[in-house]
Design an enzyme around this catalytic site. Sequence first.
Site, short mmCIF file in Angstrom:
data_model
loop_
_atom_site.label_atom_id
_atom_site.label_comp_id
_atom_site.label_asym_id
_atom_site.label_seq_id
_atom_site.Cartn_x
_atom_site.Cartn_y
_atom_site.Cartn_z
N HIS A 1 -32.24 -2.26 74.69
CA HIS A 1 -30.83 -2.07 74.38
C HIS A 1 -30.25 -3.40 73.90
O HIS A 1 -29.35 -3.97 74.53
CB HIS A 1 -30.07 -1.53 75.59
CG HIS A 1 -28.77 -0.87 75.26
ND1 HIS A 1 -28.41 0.37 75.72
CD2 HIS A 1 -27.72 -1.29 74.49
CE1 HIS A 1 -27.20 0.69 75.27
NE2 HIS A 1 -26.76 -0.32 74.52
N GLU B 1 -25.16 9.24 74.82
CA GLU B 1 -23.91 8.48 74.92
C GLU B 1 -22.79 9.27 74.28
O GLU B 1 -22.95 9.82 73.19
CB GLU B 1 -24.00 7.12 74.22
CG GLU B 1 -24.78 6.06 74.97
CD GLU B 1 -24.67 4.69 74.30
OE1 GLU B 1 -23.67 4.45 73.56
OE2 GLU B 1 -25.57 3.86 74.51
N ASN C 1 -32.52 1.82 71.69
CA ASN C 1 -31.13 2.24 71.67
C ASN C 1 -30.51 1.90 70.32
O ASN C 1 -30.38 0.72 69.96
CB ASN C 1 -30.32 1.54 72.77
CG ASN C 1 -28.90 2.07 72.84
OD1 ASN C 1 -28.64 3.13 73.41
ND2 ASN C 1 -27.95 1.35 72.23
N GLU C 2 -30.16 2.93 69.57
CA GLU C 2 -29.40 2.79 68.33
C GLU C 2 -29.94 1.70 67.40
O GLU C 2 -29.28 0.67 67.18
CB GLU C 2 -27.93 2.52 68.64
CG GLU C 2 -27.25 3.62 69.40
CD GLU C 2 -25.78 3.37 69.65
OE1 GLU C 2 -25.06 4.34 69.95
OE2 GLU C 2 -25.33 2.20 69.53
N TYR D 1 -19.54 8.93 68.67
CA TYR D 1 -18.21 8.58 69.16
C TYR D 1 -17.09 9.01 68.22
O TYR D 1 -15.95 9.14 68.65
CB TYR D 1 -18.11 7.06 69.36
CG TYR D 1 -18.96 6.55 70.50
CD1 TYR D 1 -18.45 6.48 71.79
CD2 TYR D 1 -20.27 6.17 70.28
CE1 TYR D 1 -19.23 6.02 72.84
CE2 TYR D 1 -21.07 5.71 71.33
CZ TYR D 1 -20.55 5.64 72.60
OH TYR D 1 -21.33 5.19 73.64
N TRP E 1 -20.70 7.76 78.27
CA TRP E 1 -20.67 6.30 78.19
C TRP E 1 -19.27 5.86 78.59
O TRP E 1 -18.30 6.24 77.94
CB TRP E 1 -20.99 5.81 76.76
CG TRP E 1 -21.00 4.31 76.73
CD1 TRP E 1 -19.95 3.48 76.41
CD2 TRP E 1 -22.09 3.45 77.05
NE1 TRP E 1 -20.33 2.17 76.53
CE2 TRP E 1 -21.64 2.12 76.93
CE3 TRP E 1 -23.41 3.67 77.46
CZ2 TRP E 1 -22.46 1.02 77.18
CZ3 TRP E 1 -24.22 2.58 77.71
CH2 TRP E 1 -23.74 1.27 77.57
N GLU F 1 -18.33 -5.22 76.22
CA GLU F 1 -18.46 -4.38 75.02
C GLU F 1 -18.79 -5.24 73.80
O GLU F 1 -18.08 -5.26 72.80
CB GLU F 1 -17.17 -3.56 74.82
CG GLU F 1 -17.29 -2.44 73.79
CD GLU F 1 -18.48 -1.54 74.03
OE1 GLU F 1 -19.20 -1.28 73.04
OE2 GLU F 1 -18.71 -1.12 75.17
N TRP F 2 -19.89 -5.99 73.91
CA TRP F 2 -20.45 -6.75 72.79
C TRP F 2 -19.40 -7.66 72.13
O TRP F 2 -18.73 -8.41 72.81
CB TRP F 2 -21.14 -5.81 71.81
CG TRP F 2 -22.13 -4.90 72.47
CD1 TRP F 2 -22.02 -3.54 72.63
CD2 TRP F 2 -23.36 -5.26 73.13
NE1 TRP F 2 -23.11 -3.04 73.33
CE2 TRP F 2 -23.94 -4.08 73.64
CE3 TRP F 2 -24.03 -6.48 73.32
CZ2 TRP F 2 -25.16 -4.07 74.33
CZ3 TRP F 2 -25.24 -6.47 74.01
CH2 TRP F 2 -25.79 -5.28 74.50
#
Length: 489
Positions: free
Chosen positions: A145, A381, A189-190, A321, A427, A434-435
């Site tokens: 991730h 998510e 992940n993504e 999302y 999620w 958050e990055w």
Amino acid sequence: MIKLPPRYDEPLPAAFFPSSAPLPFSRADFGPDFHWGASAAAYQTEGAWQHQGKGPSIWDDFTRRKGVVRRNEHGRVAADFYNRYETDLDLAAKMGLTDFRFSAAWARVLPEGIGAVNRRGLDFYDRLVDACLERDLRPWLTLYHWDLPSALQARGGWTNRNIVGWFSEYAQLMARRLGDRVAHWCVLNEPMVFVGAGHLLGIHAPGRRHLGAFLAAAHHATLAQAEGGRALRALLPESAEIGTTFSCSYTVPYRPGNAYDEAATRRADALLNRFFVEPTLGLGYPVAELPALRWLLDRYQKPGDEQRLKFDFDFWGIQNYTREVVKFSPWLPLQWATLVPAMQRGVPFTDMGWEVYPESIYHMLKQYAAYPNAPKLIITESGSAFPDDVVAGRVPDAARRAYLQAAIGQVLRARREGVDVGGYFAWSLTDNFEWAEGYGPRFGLIHVDYETQERILKDSGRWYKKFLGGSAVENKAAVALQPGTVQSH
């Protein structure tokens, strides 16, 4: 000044409930074998960044740069999950969750990325898995991730073809240690996010902005996705399920019927939604829509790669999302398209600037299920970030609660139309780092005070608990969500 949606109290905002949503509904409508969970990620929650032999990751390095993360925040402590995982798992179990998805920090178990194993780091994931099982939470382990060990980045990271072998060795290590207890595995992940944001846009670690680096990293990640799956399958019991996860967004043209925007939308869909999926099915990269990918094929793909890209996953994790509205742009040569921000379109949007559009999850489930030989789908998510306030010891997050209800309703809509979707993971379990947005956006079902590390189950988490306990969802909406509201936060 940041544009945010208004705050909400009861009644719930009507915009969260598309007219096509199946209301009322309850958990029973999904059947007894449906997986209900929440997700988390190592760098975003664990903290303990130099604890007990852990090596540095590219996000440890990236967050040291000034100005790349809002307020120059970092994940060195985050939600302190490393020390508080039992508390968080207790809350997950009390919520009625049946499953918990988390990731391992590659550099915690292999500080150099390869070679010597950090036994204390591996022991942590042993304890975490056992703690899940003690609470009747099925553990879902994501191998990667986004937190690549810094030592591997120094060797080129995802742009170095050798990473395929490095990643396979890491996958084998985790399978040998945890495969007797972990039955559900996610390889990556993504990949489009960590490859695109990290190597093309430069807004995520390792912070590169180079088309060649993007194409090289994308191809090697696609190879690692399949080779990692094969490494797991060779060591895990036959009953284990191996999947990988894809970010995705339902794409629509800014001007329906406009030939330029329609073509741009097809290209955006190819890049955002098809790039990493189709090679696993043996369909190759979507070169017809994205001719620039021929450079990838000519420069980075070697004989035999097309077969190596294929892997028969047991499930795909779908992570959605929002939707994206696409407009033709002559300034972006990879896809000749730009995404029109929600705030410019006068529609409701979240703290991330993403349009509030729960129906997107339905469309993406339908799109992926339409592939011949598509495996089972899992929503790994799904969530929303809205402003939170603690009021008398509670967090009344009506907007997040409404989004959760609407998203689950769209999953049921797809399921009733024959889509093989077997689980929903919110999620995220807790608020987290958050990055590039730092600690501003809050996605959690559980509120975290980052100064005291106090946990409070939000009203959205309370609703999830009631839903999992059997309560039905009804449309109580009466007030429309007002677009374009501006407020500071």
